[in-house]
Design a protein around this motif. Structure first.
Motif, PDB file in Angstrom:
ATOM      1  N   ILE A 426      80.006   6.657  18.076  1.00  0.00           N
ATOM      2  CA  ILE A 426      79.079   5.601  17.656  1.00  0.00           C
ATOM      3  C   ILE A 426      78.610   5.847  16.227  1.00  0.00           C
ATOM      4  O   ILE A 426      78.483   4.910  15.431  1.00  0.00           O
ATOM      5  CB  ILE A 426      77.885   5.519  18.617  1.00  0.00           C
ATOM      6  N   GLN A 427      78.337   7.118  15.899  1.00  0.00           N
ATOM      7  CA  GLN A 427      77.934   7.443  14.517  1.00  0.00           C
ATOM      8  C   GLN A 427      79.040   7.061  13.538  1.00  0.00           C
ATOM      9  O   GLN A 427      78.766   6.586  12.428  1.00  0.00           O
ATOM     10  CB  GLN A 427      77.624   8.942  14.412  1.00  0.00           C
ATOM     11  N   ARG A 428      80.288   7.232  13.965  1.00  0.00           N
ATOM     12  CA  ARG A 428      81.404   6.807  13.122  1.00  0.00           C
ATOM     13  C   ARG A 428      81.331   5.302  12.859  1.00  0.00           C
ATOM     14  O   ARG A 428      81.524   4.835  11.729  1.00  0.00           O
ATOM     15  CB  ARG A 428      82.718   7.162  13.808  1.00  0.00           C
ATOM     16  N   TYR A 429      81.026   4.533  13.901  1.00  0.00           N
ATOM     17  CA  TYR A 429      80.889   3.087  13.728  1.00  0.00           C
ATOM     18  C   TYR A 429      79.719   2.746  12.798  1.00  0.00           C
ATOM     19  O   TYR A 429      79.819   1.840  11.963  1.00  0.00           O
ATOM     20  CB  TYR A 429      80.657   2.409  15.078  1.00  0.00           C
ATOM     21  N   VAL A 430      78.597   3.449  12.960  1.00  0.00           N
ATOM     22  CA  VAL A 430      77.410   3.188  12.130  1.00  0.00           C
ATOM     23  C   VAL A 430      77.721   3.463  10.661  1.00  0.00           C
ATOM     24  O   VAL A 430      77.389   2.664   9.777  1.00  0.00           O
ATOM     25  CB  VAL A 430      76.219   4.045  12.604  1.00  0.00           C
ATOM     26  N   VAL A 431      78.359   4.608  10.396  1.00  0.00           N
ATOM     27  CA  VAL A 431      78.742   4.932   9.018  1.00  0.00           C
ATOM     28  C   VAL A 431      79.675   3.851   8.480  1.00  0.00           C
ATOM     29  O   VAL A 431      79.540   3.403   7.336  1.00  0.00           O
ATOM     30  CB  VAL A 431      79.417   6.316   8.955  1.00  0.00           C
ATOM     31  N   GLY A 432      80.617   3.411   9.304  1.00  0.00           N
ATOM     32  CA  GLY A 432      81.541   2.367   8.892  1.00  0.00           C
ATOM     33  C   GLY A 432      80.836   1.056   8.576  1.00  0.00           C
ATOM     34  O   GLY A 432      81.165   0.386   7.587  1.00  0.00           O
ATOM     35  N   GLU A 433      79.856   0.667   9.408  1.00  0.00           N
ATOM     36  CA  GLU A 433      79.121  -0.579   9.173  1.00  0.00           C
ATOM     37  C   GLU A 433      78.299  -0.494   7.891  1.00  0.00           C
ATOM     38  O   GLU A 433      78.231  -1.459   7.113  1.00  0.00           O
ATOM     39  CB  GLU A 433      78.228  -0.878  10.383  1.00  0.00           C
ATOM     40  N   LEU A 434      77.671   0.663   7.653  1.00  0.00           N
ATOM     41  CA  LEU A 434      76.922   0.837   6.404  1.00  0.00           C
ATOM     42  C   LEU A 434      77.865   0.816   5.204  1.00  0.00           C
ATOM     43  O   LEU A 434      77.554   0.204   4.166  1.00  0.00           O
ATOM     44  CB  LEU A 434      76.145   2.156   6.441  1.00  0.00           C
ATOM     45  N   ALA A 435      79.014   1.469   5.337  1.00  0.00           N
ATOM     46  CA  ALA A 435      79.975   1.507   4.234  1.00  0.00           C
ATOM     47  C   ALA A 435      80.502   0.113   3.911  1.00  0.00           C
ATOM     48  O   ALA A 435      80.640  -0.252   2.730  1.00  0.00           O
ATOM     49  CB  ALA A 435      81.130   2.451   4.589  1.00  0.00           C
ATOM     50  N   GLN A 436      80.793  -0.657   4.930  1.00  0.00           N
ATOM     51  CA  GLN A 436      81.275  -2.028   4.709  1.00  0.00           C
ATOM     52  C   GLN A 436      80.187  -2.881   4.059  1.00  0.00           C
ATOM     53  O   GLN A 436      80.473  -3.695   3.169  1.00  0.00           O
ATOM     54  CB  GLN A 436      81.713  -2.654   6.038  1.00  0.00           C
ATOM     55  N   ALA A 437      78.944  -2.693   4.515  1.00  0.00           N
ATOM     56  CA  ALA A 437      77.838  -3.487   3.971  1.00  0.00           C
ATOM     57  C   ALA A 437      77.624  -3.210   2.485  1.00  0.00           C
ATOM     58  O   ALA A 437      77.223  -4.105   1.732  1.00  0.00           O
ATOM     59  CB  ALA A 437      76.554  -3.201   4.747  1.00  0.00           C
ATOM     60  N   TYR A 438      77.883  -1.965   2.068  1.00  0.00           N
ATOM     61  CA  TYR A 438      77.642  -1.597   0.672  1.00  0.00           C
ATOM     62  C   TYR A 438      78.941  -1.399  -0.122  1.00  0.00           C
ATOM     63  O   TYR A 438      78.972  -0.664  -1.104  1.00  0.00           O
ATOM     64  CB  TYR A 438      76.762  -0.335   0.612  1.00  0.00           C
TER      65      TYR A 438
END
Length: 578
Positions: A426-438
């Motif tokens: 899940i942390q991998r997904y969270v990092v991915g979502e933040l990375a995509q957002a920025y």
């Protein structure tokens, strides 16, 4: 009071709740539509997005949300009495936790399997998404670091669990291969895998393995390093290779554990030796609001929203399965917590072995173990009460104590390991979502995002060195904040679900009332903790806790602005997308 009566009433209540309130939520509030294509189909990649049979996904979902939470919370909260514990576990699960889990799953399913934190961007604002994802990252950072340490401690406490827990890995990989590559039936082979796993449990009971010191490192530290490496590998593998089949086995393991404990409650039917209510245990924080923080997973937990929207929404193959997976698994977890209360509140009275080898029984066993908050607060004390009480229940119908201790040790480590690798994924997904957002797509790739997830947890564990004292201090440095942050996050997930319902013109009070309750209780607990941190001069915890609380207040303010627009008709209804 006879514990069997209480357990029976709760179990009947869960059954009734599922077929009444659960069905009401499904049909009238979220309006399940079987015709809608789910993200697992529309975005299928056979790595994260995989259409999955509901029975298999139930096992994966349940073991991911459970971990040690439904055991540890009730095992310490019973110090305030078994009645408050039972009331919160039952009613909290039925009207708050199960609604929270089911709602998080539904909101994510209708938004491409994105996390509730990411969906907040669409429902509320981009700023709220960033705030929510940062809070989620902070919580998961604590979970990964602490559970890597906890598993090391558990392997050290229960060496009989080493062979079964690691033996389950190749068994699960083989099960996944047979089901997904060879098209074999998951039910028959799942049962075969479970039987083989319990053969290894018996082997482990007679051949316990103890980790030696390696390169001068304490055995627990060695286990922490191994578990972090394992979490990395498990997170980047396709979910059908290891996580899903292993959790399917663990789901069956749960049913076995519930059956064994339930049978023990029937045969032994011990009376409660825990007090009915104890408002002022020695050294304990006030029962209000801390009952609602200490017992989380058995009633309501913010971590569950991450599992519902982080992994399960990417695997659910039909909306009609959501009630069973989201609402049903929370009630099952609450049922487990009910049996934990029976084990530590009544089963412990059948005999509690002391360090000198003497055995205490009846009320004396409970009052000695729970003499004060500090005496019952350690991990060993919490789990020791549960394991001893469970072993007593199983002994009532003839299971040898060494076997019962091995069964429960494997049960504890297996569920802790599931929490670790699910949190890492899940942390991998969270990092991915933040990375995509920025606009940092390189960091959104699985290996890069997982490296950040595991690497930050490793830094937390080992920032003071590789000695056991330094690792414990590092991993547990932020743990005092976890309970309140986790429950405040549950409130934030309810906040997102409430906005979702309001913008769809659905009755938002269903989640709005639990939302207000959780904000009030956990906000109260956070303020209490901040005062305590300030008094003790722990400025790091004070500052981080204050920042988290202010971020929560900011999110609530932004949400109120949106809700005002919804009420006035200025906000446009949301459109769902698979």
């Amino acid at each position: 009071m006879n514990s069997l009566v209480i357990a029976a009433l709760c179990f009947v209540g869960y059954f009734v709740a599922y077929y009444t309130y659960g069905k009401f939520l499904s049909k009238k509030i979220f309006k399940i539509d079987e015709a809608l294509e789910c993200p697992s189909c529309s975005l299928r990649d056979d790595k994260d997005y995989v259409p999955t049979k509901k029975e298999v996904l139930f096992g994966h979902h349940f073991t991911s949300i459970a971990g040690l939470g439904p055991i540890v919370g009730p095992a310490i909260a019973i110090i305030w009495g078994w009645v408050p514990a039972v009331i919160w576990v039952f009613f909290g699960a039925v009207f708050m936790g199960a609604v929270h889990d089911f709602g998080s799953l539904m909101v994510s399913m209708r938004n491409q399997g994105r996390s509730v934190g990411d969906v907040a961007s669409k429902l509320i604002s981009h700023r709220v998404r960033t705030l929510f994802l940062l809070i989620i990252f902070f919580e998961l950072l604590i979970v990964i670091a602490v559970f890597a340490l906890i598993i090391g401690i558990l392997f050290n406490m229960y060496p009989a669990s080493v062979i079964p827990v690691w033996g389950e890995v190749p068994i699960a990989v083989l099960l996944g291969y047979l089901v997904y590559k060879k098209g074999q039936g998951h039910t028959m082979w799942g049962i075969v895998a479970l039987v083989i796993m319990y053969v290894t449990v018996v082997i482990g009971a007679y051949v316990p393995l103890t980790m030696p010191s390696i390169a001068g490192l304490n055995p627990i530290v060695v286990w922490v390093l191994i578990m972090l490496a394992y979490a990395y590998i498990a997170s980047v593998l396709p979910v059908t290779t290891l996580l899903q089949p292993r959790d399917y086995i663990n789901g069956h393991q749960l049913l076995v554990a519930l059956t064994l404990l339930g049978l023990g409650a029937v045969v032994a039917h011990p009376t409660f030796v825990a007090p009915t209510v104890n408002m002022s245990p020695e050294g304990a924080p006030p029962i209000l609001p801390f009952l609602f923080v200490v017992i989380a997973c058995g009633a309501i937990s913010g971590f569950h929203s991450l599992v519902s929207s982080g992994t399960s929404a990417k695997q659910c193959e039909s909306e009609k399965d959501c009630l069973f997976i989201g609402y049903g698994s929370m009630l099952t977890e609450s049922a487990l917590s009910t049996l934990v209360i029976v084990a530590v509140g009544a089963g412990i009275g059948l005999g509690m072995t002391q360090s000198d080898g003497s055995i205490l029984t009846g009320t004396q066993a409970f009052t000695t173990h729970y003499a004060s908050w500090s005496s019952a607060a350690g991990l060993g004390a919490k789990l020791g009460a549960f394991v001893e009480g469970s072993a007593n229940l199983m002994a009532s119908y003839g299971i040898p104590k060494n076997i019962s201790l091995a069964i429960m040790g494997v049960f504890l480590v297996s569920f802790a390991a599931t929490t670790l690798d699910s949190a890492t994924r899940i942390q991998r997904y969270v990092v991915g979502e933040l990375a995509q957002a920025y606009k940092m797509p390189a960091l959104a790739k699985p290996n890069a995002a997982t490296f950040i997830a595991v690497g930050t947890a490793a830094v937390l564990c080992f920032n003071g060195g590789f000695g056991i004292a330094e690792v414990k201090k590092g991993a547990l440095a932020l743990w005092p904040l976890f309970g309140t942050v986790n429950q405040l996050m549950a409130a934030m997930a309810l906040l997102v679900i409430t906005v979702y319902l309001a913008r769809r013109k659905a009755p938002a009070y269903i989640t709005g009332i639990p939302l207000v309750f959780m904000i009030a209780m956990t906000g109260w607990a956070m303020v209490y903790n901040l005062q305590n941190f300030m008094t003790k001069g722990n400025m790091m915890l004070f500052v981080i806790g204050l920042i988290v609380l202010l971020l929560e207040v900011w999110m609530i303010f932004e949400t109120l602005v949106v809700m005002k627009k919804v009420a006035s008709g200025e906000a446009e209804p949301v459109e769902d997308c698979a």
